[in-house]
Structures are given as C-alpha cells and as structure tokens.
Design a protein around this motif. Structure first.
Motif, PDB file in Angstrom:
ATOM      1  N   VAL A 160      12.483  -9.962  -5.970  1.00  0.00           N
ATOM      2  CA  VAL A 160      11.149 -10.011  -6.576  1.00  0.00           C
ATOM      3  C   VAL A 160      10.106 -10.414  -5.538  1.00  0.00           C
ATOM      4  CG1 VAL A 160       9.723 -11.196  -8.279  1.00  0.00           C
ATOM      5  CG2 VAL A 160      12.014 -10.478  -8.889  1.00  0.00           C
ATOM      6  N   SER A 161      10.456 -11.324  -4.639  1.00  0.00           N
ATOM      7  CA  SER A 161       9.523 -11.750  -3.600  1.00  0.00           C
ATOM      8  C   SER A 161       9.124 -10.584  -2.705  1.00  0.00           C
ATOM      9  CB  SER A 161      10.151 -12.867  -2.756  1.00  0.00           C
ATOM     10  OG  SER A 161      10.456 -13.991  -3.551  1.00  0.00           O
ATOM     11  N   THR A 214       2.682  -8.257 -12.112  1.00  0.00           N
ATOM     12  CA  THR A 214       2.957  -8.584 -10.712  1.00  0.00           C
ATOM     13  C   THR A 214       2.225  -9.841 -10.288  1.00  0.00           C
ATOM     14  OG1 THR A 214       3.219  -6.224 -10.233  1.00  0.00           O
ATOM     15  CG2 THR A 214       2.935  -7.700  -8.361  1.00  0.00           C
ATOM     16  N   LEU A 215       0.960  -9.972 -10.686  1.00  0.00           N
ATOM     17  CA  LEU A 215       0.197 -11.171 -10.347  1.00  0.00           C
ATOM     18  C   LEU A 215       0.835 -12.416 -10.973  1.00  0.00           C
ATOM     19  CD1 LEU A 215      -3.462  -9.836 -10.736  1.00  0.00           C
ATOM     20  CD2 LEU A 215      -2.323 -10.504  -8.609  1.00  0.00           C
ATOM     21  N   GLY A 216       1.296 -12.290 -12.227  1.00  0.00           N
ATOM     22  CA  GLY A 216       1.945 -13.417 -12.884  1.00  0.00           C
ATOM     23  C   GLY A 216       3.221 -13.832 -12.174  1.00  0.00           C
ATOM     24  N   LEU A 232       6.353 -17.359  -8.365  1.00  0.00           N
ATOM     25  CA  LEU A 232       7.089 -17.482  -7.109  1.00  0.00           C
ATOM     26  C   LEU A 232       6.411 -18.461  -6.161  1.00  0.00           C
ATOM     27  CD1 LEU A 232       7.964 -13.727  -6.532  1.00  0.00           C
ATOM     28  CD2 LEU A 232       9.586 -15.549  -7.063  1.00  0.00           C
ATOM     29  N   ALA A 233       5.070 -18.413  -6.105  1.00  0.00           N
ATOM     30  CA  ALA A 233       4.339 -19.316  -5.227  1.00  0.00           C
ATOM     31  C   ALA A 233       4.514 -20.765  -5.667  1.00  0.00           C
ATOM     32  CB  ALA A 233       2.858 -18.944  -5.215  1.00  0.00           C
ATOM     33  N   GLN A 245       6.454 -17.592   0.349  1.00  0.00           N
ATOM     34  CA  GLN A 245       5.780 -18.223   1.471  1.00  0.00           C
ATOM     35  C   GLN A 245       5.324 -17.160   2.455  1.00  0.00           C
ATOM     36  OE1 GLN A 245       8.937 -20.819   2.694  1.00  0.00           O
ATOM     37  NE2 GLN A 245       8.634 -22.246   0.992  1.00  0.00           N
ATOM     38  N   MET A 246       4.709 -17.588   3.548  1.00  0.00           N
ATOM     39  CA  MET A 246       4.119 -16.635   4.489  1.00  0.00           C
ATOM     40  C   MET A 246       5.156 -15.680   5.074  1.00  0.00           C
ATOM     41  SD  MET A 246       0.941 -16.919   4.417  1.00  0.00           S
ATOM     42  CE  MET A 246       0.615 -15.804   5.778  1.00  0.00           C
TER      43      MET A 246
END
Length: 249
Positions: free
Chosen positions: A48-49, A181-183, A188-189, A195-196
């Motif tokens: 998903v990430s 996707t935004l949700g 995840l964040a 992460q970066m």
C-alpha cells in the motif's frame, strides 16, 4: 545493488506497468492488481505504501477528465465522509502488524470482487435509499481498504448501481479512489509507514504505472472491453484464492 534487490525492483516495475495497463483499458483496477501481485513478495502495508503516489496521480487524472466534479461531490459527499470515518476507525481498531491476517483478508476481498465482476449482475439503488446507504458503503469501504489496501468493495458495485452514465461513472470512480488514496496515505503517515524513503520508492513506481495506463488506453480501442474484463476478473479470482489459501493457516 544486490541481485535480490534488482529482481525485487524489476518485479515492482512490472507490477505497476501491468496495473496501469489494466486501468487504462477498463478504467479501474490499478490498486487491486498492484496490491494483489505485490502481496506475493511483501506485506500489504509495504505494498500500500508503494501504491500511494501512482494511485493518487492516476486517479486525479481520471477525476479531472470529466466536467461533473461538483454535481458528483454534492451527490457522493456522505459516502466520501463515511470512507474517512471507516478509515479512521480501522486505523485504531485493526493491528497494522498482522500482515498474514491482512494478506488473507486481501485474498478474500479479491475473490469477492472477482465473483461480483464475473456474475455480471447489475443492481439499482433507489434515490431515497442513497441517504443512508452512501455513508454505510463509504464506511465499509474504508474498513476494507485499511485492512487490505483494496478500496473497490463495496464502493465500486454501489457506484455502478447509481444509474450514472458512462462518463459520470468513470469520474465518480476517480473521485472515490482519490479520496480513498488520500485517506490511506494519512493512515500510513500516522502509523509511520509512509516516510521519505517509501515516498521516493512510490514516486519511482509512478513512471511504469503511467506508461502502462497510456498503453492500456491505446489498446482499449482494439480489444473488446468485455473480453478483457472477463480475463481480468478470472485472474483476480485465481490470485485471491492463492493469497487466501497461502495465509489461511
């Protein structure tokens, strides 16, 4: 770069190329194909990430391709709000570390989606039922999406039952998938899984996804959509059975 890492990156690129191709032909399927195939070589959370950037960009592209954003927002806002609520609930209630269970749930979700697609059954939702059904469908989709990374059930069959014309349906799918996707990216964040370094890998997956989407759009005019759609759902069914069986024990 080690040989194992090389083949993993090659598998990721090939997966997003194929997933983008499917989306280009039938208008959906990028996250379903990508998560399903990546689930064979990594956990659903990792898959998903990687999906976030390609899914977001291609869905915004699909959303902006039509002229009916505001009417669709007025009609579907309760479903989108329900999705956000279901996503937040799942993020708190579900264990993100339960990778084997989530992989099995992913397999079950793919099986259910494939069966719905192969059945060709078409439902119709009465206008008066949308008031309570839209937020419920959104919430259930959020729960399923957070657990599996697949945000097609039950949202896609529901949208297909709203008697939208072809262009409205394509744009409604783009709207739903964009919010989904935004949700998921937000979840995840918060959980520390986006992460970066992950964002960079997700961005790198965008190019093969876009190439596949453009190729699929070119092929769409040459291949019967119904034939491709049937093969697509048969493939998803086989993949879902494999994942569910693999992690059932």
């Amino acid at each position: 770069m080690s040989e194992g890492l090389f083949w993993l990156n090659a598998a990721i690129a090939a997966t997003f190329l194929l997933a983008g191709f499917v989306k280009g032909v039938i208008g959906l399927g990028l996250p379903t194909v990508a998560i399903g195939l990546l689930g064979l070589v990594m956990t659903p959370v990792q898959a998903v990430s990687l999906l976030v950037v390609p899914s977001l960009v291609t869905n915004i592209w699909q959303l902006l391709a039509g002229p009916r954003i505001l009417p669709l927002l007025r009609r579907l806002w309760t479903m989108l709000l329900g999705f956000c609520a279901g996503t937040c609930f799942s993020a708190v209630a579900l264990d993100p570390g339960a990778s084997e269970r989530n992989s099995m749930l992913l397999g079950v979700a793919l099986i259910a989606y494939a069966i719905v697609g192969l059945s060709k059954k078409r439902f119709s939702v009465p206008a008066h039922a949308e008031t309570w059904l839209s937020p419920l469908v959104g919430a259930l989709t959020g729960v399923v999406a957070t657990a599996t990374g697949v945000f097609v059930l039950p949202a896609v069959p529901y949208l297909q039952a709203l008697d939208l014309d072809k262009e409205e349906l394509v744009q409604a799918l783009g709207l739903s998938f964009t919010v989904s996707t935004l949700g998921l990216a937000a979840v995840l964040a918060v959980q520390g899984n986006f992460q970066m370094s992950v964002a960079g890998a997700s961005l790198a997956s965008l190019l093969p996804a876009l190439c596949g989407m453009l190729l699929g759009q070119a092929v769409r005019t040459r291949v019967r959509a119904e034939t491709f759609r049937r093969c697509f759902f048969i493939g998803l069914l086989a993949l879902g059975v494999h994942l569910a069986w693999r992690f059932a024990g």
